[in-house]
Scaffold this active site. Structure first.
Site: not given
Ligand code: AMP
Length: 210
Positions: A88, A13
């Site tokens: 999410r 993504k």
């Molecule tokens: P990502 O870089 O998008 O994989 O996000 C890393 C971590 O941030 C995730 O594993 C969640 O712990 C937290 N996180 C990011 N976006 C969200 C979201 N929309 N809802 C809940 N937790 C989030």
């Protein structure tokens, strides 16, 4: 254009969001990047988010919803945006609707779980600017050095093997229901996350008609 990028962690993504951002000249908004920045700066929100992120859990909806509320009213979002990694949960998607945000398309990048595990374990991110690389699929020019800002490339704590398994479990339980949610609303576009970043980008642009 107002877009959402859906998909498991490691589906690509972030990389695709950067490519669309360059092509359409709209900002890519990643709640993951916003939270990591907050952790780096030691803000109250960062401290609150850290234990959830490090263990592979989701950060509570109220924190995410307030981040998005604040971000989407900024000037650069007037002509559209790409949401990367948000919503999410169904509660976050409902909150977007309640805010009156009209999404044009939701792109679901589909990648099998075993491929995800392989991909995430090779992922590297820049400790300074957050740019994403992969040891095999998207290597930096100099090993462990960011092409953009010369920062150091590191393995994210939540990309460690045991955390990856937990993040995938959380994805299937809490985030995958959004595929149905947006299908019902006629917004869903499915793109197969094939090997090679450019090949996925090509499929994505074809489906978006850009
Ligand atoms: P990502 O870089 O998008 O994989 O996000 C890393 C971590 O941030 C995730 O594993 C969640 O712990 C937290 N996180 C990011 N976006 C969200 C979201 N929309 N809802 C809940 N937790 C989030």
């Amino acid at each position: 254009m107002k877009l959402i990028l859906l998909g498991a962690p490691g589906a690509g993504k972030g990389t695709q969001a950067e490519v669309i951002c360059d092509k359409l000249n709209i900002p890519a908004i990643s709640t993951g990047n916003i939270l990591r920045e907050a952790m780096k700066n030691g803000t109250e929100m960062g401290l609150k988010a850290k234990s959830f992120i490090d263990s592979g859990a989701l950060v509570p909806d109220d924190v995410i919803i307030s981040i998005i509320k604040e971000r989407l009213v900024q000037d650069d979002c007037k002509n559209g945006f790409i949401l990367d990694g948000v919503p999410r949960t169904v509660a976050q998607a409902q909150a977007l609707e309640e805010m009156g945000v009209e999404i044009d398309k939701v792109i679901d990048i589909e990648v099998a779980d075993d491929t995800i595990v392989k991909r995430l374990s090779g992922r590297r991110v820049c400790a300074s600017c957050g740019a994403s690389y992969h040891t095999i699929f998207k290597p930096s020019v100099k090993p462990d050095v960011c092409d953009r800002c010369n920062g150091q490339l590191i393995v994210r704590k939540d990309d460690e093997p045991s955390t990856i398994v937990e993040r995938l479990k959380v994805y299937h339980e809490l985030t995958e229901p959004l595929v149905e949610f947006y299908k019902e609303r006629g917004k869903l576009v499915v793109v197969e996350g094939v090997e090679g970043v450019e090949n996925t980008t090509k499929l994505l642009f074809e489906k978006l008609g850009v």
